[in-house]
Motif scaffolding. Structure first.
Motif, mmCIF file in Angstrom:
data_model
loop_
_atom_site.group_PDB
_atom_site.id
_atom_site.type_symbol
_atom_site.label_atom_id
_atom_site.label_comp_id
_atom_site.label_asym_id
_atom_site.label_seq_id
_atom_site.Cartn_x
_atom_site.Cartn_y
_atom_site.Cartn_z
ATOM 1 N N SER A 58 0.838 -1.204 0.000
ATOM 2 C CA SER A 58 0.000 0.000 0.000
ATOM 3 C C SER A 58 0.872 1.253 0.000
ATOM 4 O O SER A 58 1.978 1.263 0.550
ATOM 5 C CB SER A 58 -0.938 0.029 1.207
ATOM 6 N N TYR A 59 0.359 2.275 -0.664
ATOM 7 C CA TYR A 59 0.983 3.604 -0.663
ATOM 8 C C TYR A 59 0.035 4.550 0.066
ATOM 9 O O TYR A 59 -1.147 4.641 -0.271
ATOM 10 C CB TYR A 59 1.214 4.087 -2.097
ATOM 11 N N GLN A 60 0.552 5.242 1.097
ATOM 12 C CA GLN A 60 -0.295 6.117 1.906
ATOM 13 C C GLN A 60 0.346 7.489 2.032
ATOM 14 O O GLN A 60 1.570 7.621 1.995
ATOM 15 C CB GLN A 60 -0.498 5.518 3.308
ATOM 16 N N GLU A 61 -0.509 8.496 2.211
ATOM 17 C CA GLU A 61 -0.036 9.860 2.438
ATOM 18 C C GLU A 61 -0.776 10.470 3.621
ATOM 19 O O GLU A 61 -1.987 10.256 3.784
ATOM 20 C CB GLU A 61 -0.269 10.729 1.198
ATOM 21 N N TYR A 62 -0.036 11.246 4.420
ATOM 22 C CA TYR A 62 -0.625 11.941 5.565
ATOM 23 C C TYR A 62 -0.096 13.373 5.577
ATOM 24 O O TYR A 62 1.076 13.618 5.281
ATOM 25 C CB TYR A 62 -0.243 11.248 6.879
ATOM 26 N N TYR A 63 -0.978 14.321 5.926
ATOM 27 C CA TYR A 63 -0.592 15.729 5.937
ATOM 28 C C TYR A 63 -0.746 16.317 7.337
ATOM 29 O O TYR A 63 -1.634 15.917 8.103
ATOM 30 C CB TYR A 63 -1.432 16.521 4.935
ATOM 31 N N THR A 64 0.119 17.260 7.664
ATOM 32 C CA THR A 64 0.057 17.923 8.962
ATOM 33 C C THR A 64 -0.839 19.145 8.857
ATOM 34 O O THR A 64 -0.898 19.794 7.816
ATOM 35 C CB THR A 64 1.458 18.350 9.437
ATOM 36 N N GLU A 65 -1.514 19.482 9.932
ATOM 37 C CA GLU A 65 -2.445 20.609 9.921
ATOM 38 C C GLU A 65 -2.158 21.585 11.065
ATOM 39 O O GLU A 65 -3.028 22.346 11.464
ATOM 40 C CB GLU A 65 -3.890 20.105 10.003
ATOM 41 N N PHE A 116 3.560 23.048 12.254
ATOM 42 C CA PHE A 116 4.692 22.380 11.611
ATOM 43 C C PHE A 116 4.438 22.102 10.133
ATOM 44 O O PHE A 116 5.316 21.629 9.430
ATOM 45 C CB PHE A 116 5.037 21.088 12.351
ATOM 46 N N SER A 117 3.230 22.433 9.657
ATOM 47 C CA SER A 117 2.941 22.268 8.228
ATOM 48 C C SER A 117 3.768 23.237 7.384
ATOM 49 O O SER A 117 3.877 23.074 6.172
ATOM 50 C CB SER A 117 1.455 22.466 7.957
ATOM 51 N N LEU A 118 4.357 24.233 8.004
ATOM 52 C CA LEU A 118 5.259 25.147 7.295
ATOM 53 C C LEU A 118 6.584 24.465 6.984
ATOM 54 O O LEU A 118 7.320 24.895 6.093
ATOM 55 C CB LEU A 118 5.517 26.399 8.152
ATOM 56 N N PHE A 119 6.887 23.399 7.697
ATOM 57 C CA PHE A 119 8.153 22.698 7.548
ATOM 58 C C PHE A 119 7.989 21.311 6.918
ATOM 59 O O PHE A 119 8.789 20.903 6.089
ATOM 60 C CB PHE A 119 8.845 22.564 8.905
ATOM 61 N N ILE A 120 6.964 20.599 7.325
ATOM 62 C CA ILE A 120 6.744 19.242 6.821
ATOM 63 C C ILE A 120 5.601 19.268 5.814
ATOM 64 O O ILE A 120 4.467 19.621 6.154
ATOM 65 C CB ILE A 120 6.428 18.269 7.971
ATOM 66 N N LYS A 121 5.900 18.900 4.566
ATOM 67 C CA LYS A 121 4.869 18.924 3.521
ATOM 68 C C LYS A 121 3.914 17.764 3.683
ATOM 69 O O LYS A 121 2.694 17.937 3.633
ATOM 70 C CB LYS A 121 5.521 18.887 2.134
ATOM 71 N N LYS A 122 4.479 16.565 3.870
ATOM 72 C CA LYS A 122 3.624 15.395 4.044
ATOM 73 C C LYS A 122 4.458 14.226 4.546
ATOM 74 O O LYS A 122 5.691 14.280 4.563
ATOM 75 C CB LYS A 122 2.940 15.004 2.725
ATOM 76 N N ILE A 123 3.778 13.184 4.957
ATOM 77 C CA ILE A 123 4.401 11.901 5.290
ATOM 78 C C ILE A 123 3.867 10.903 4.267
ATOM 79 O O ILE A 123 2.656 10.802 4.072
ATOM 80 C CB ILE A 123 4.020 11.457 6.711
ATOM 81 N N TRP A 124 4.777 10.247 3.569
ATOM 82 C CA TRP A 124 4.316 9.240 2.595
ATOM 83 C C TRP A 124 4.957 7.904 2.930
ATOM 84 O O TRP A 124 6.107 7.838 3.348
ATOM 85 C CB TRP A 124 4.565 9.677 1.157
ATOM 86 N N VAL A 125 4.159 6.868 2.804
ATOM 87 C CA VAL A 125 4.551 5.540 3.289
ATOM 88 C C VAL A 125 4.461 4.515 2.166
ATOM 89 O O VAL A 125 3.436 4.399 1.489
ATOM 90 C CB VAL A 125 3.656 5.096 4.469
ATOM 91 N N LEU A 126 5.565 3.790 1.980
ATOM 92 C CA LEU A 126 5.601 2.651 1.062
ATOM 93 C C LEU A 126 5.588 1.401 1.939
ATOM 94 O O LEU A 126 6.600 1.042 2.539
ATOM 95 C CB LEU A 126 6.867 2.696 0.201
ATOM 96 N N ASP A 127 4.425 0.779 2.059
ATOM 97 C CA ASP A 127 4.251 -0.301 3.027
ATOM 98 C C ASP A 127 4.154 -1.660 2.326
ATOM 99 O O ASP A 127 3.126 -2.013 1.745
ATOM 100 C CB ASP A 127 2.997 -0.044 3.863
ATOM 101 N N ASN A 128 5.249 -2.407 2.415
ATOM 102 C CA ASN A 128 5.287 -3.760 1.861
ATOM 103 C C ASN A 128 5.628 -4.758 2.976
ATOM 104 O O ASN A 128 6.161 -5.840 2.730
ATOM 105 C CB ASN A 128 6.342 -3.835 0.741
#
Length: 268
Positions: A3-10, A13-25
């Protein structure tokens, strides 16, 4: 199952971290091979667990085993094989972020992936990240980095410059950028090389091409021709656009297939 997943901060710290993306195998006994990741102007902190990833990029091959890595600015697509029973949690940070925290010359890490221990952060906490959830990884990264935050005229310049380039989809001449920031092009070139690892022109081209690819993958209106993409994005001609595209994505625009790449999820 992969699975490929994406998470965003709100939060702040959203000024620094664009997103968290996960490659889950992690629970898959099969390799996920033949995929590529395209640059988008951001840096990444990669937390790897399990058997790891095999990476091929600009003349080198690397096996990323369990650990935490810093990924510098990439100038072209990276080929990625996700080995069975492996997981990569990627903290994607905006291009201006290292200038607020790290004194190292980012040009040393262009097209490179290194163990994050090289930066002498809190290695005890960082070393415990593999195997943790994306939420724990995010909170730990914030905890480690927040006390290191330093303001200054150079980081502020990098923030304004990269923000302008990104908001203009890479279509902004370096001379115009320097004028808007009230600095010389020479000074801009110098700070970009040290704190981004690329020249303003190189960074702008990456942003421009990535935006074009996102438009091809998820068109907002009618599907554009190659000529339309070239003209809309201020390339000299179609041949210039095709050459830049092939150098970036390692394939021609006509043969580009979104299923071969890990791209930002639609509507994210």
């Amino acid at each position: 199952m992969f699975s490929y997943q994406e998470y965003y901060t709100e939060n702040k710290f959203s000024l620094f971290i664009k997103k968290i993306w996960v490659l889950d195998n992690l629970f898959n006994t099969n390799i996920i091979a033949g995929k590529s990741v395209l640059p988008n102007g951001c840096f990444n902190i990669a937390v790897i667990e399990g058997n790891g990833l095999k990476i091929k990029h600009v003349g080198w091959d690397k096996h990323l085993s369990t650990g935490v890595y810093f990924c510098g600015q990439m100038t072209q697509a990276i080929e990625v094989d996700i080995l069975p029973n492996s997981k990569a949690t990627m903290i994607q940070i905006y291009p201006w972020v290292p200038s607020y925290f790290i004194l190292d010359d980012m040009s040393n890490f262009r097209d490179a992936i290194i163990l994050i221990d090289s930066f002498k952060f809190n290695s005890e906490l960082i070393g415990k990240l593999p195997g943790q959830s994306h939420r724990v990884i995010y909170k730990t990264i914030v905890f480690v980095f927040a006390p290191l935050f330093k303001t200054g005229s150079v980081p502020d310049l990098i923030y304004k410059a990269t923000s302008l380039i990104m908001s203009n989809n890479g279509i902004l001449a370096v001379s115009q950028l320097a004028t808007e920031l009230s600095c010389s092009t020479r000074h801009l070139q110098k700070v970009f090389k040290k704190h981004i690892g690329l020249s303003p022109k190189q960074f702008s081209l990456i942003i421009k091409l990535r935006n074009i690819i996102d438009d091809i993958a998820y068109p907002k209106k009618e599907i554009l021709s190659i000529t339309d993409h070239a003209l809309d994005n201020e390339f000299y001609d179609q041949a210039h656009f095709i050459h830049a595209f092939k150098s970036f994505a390692k394939i021609s625009p006509k043969k580009f297939n979104i299923t071969d790449y890990f791209l930002t999820l639609k509507n994210s």
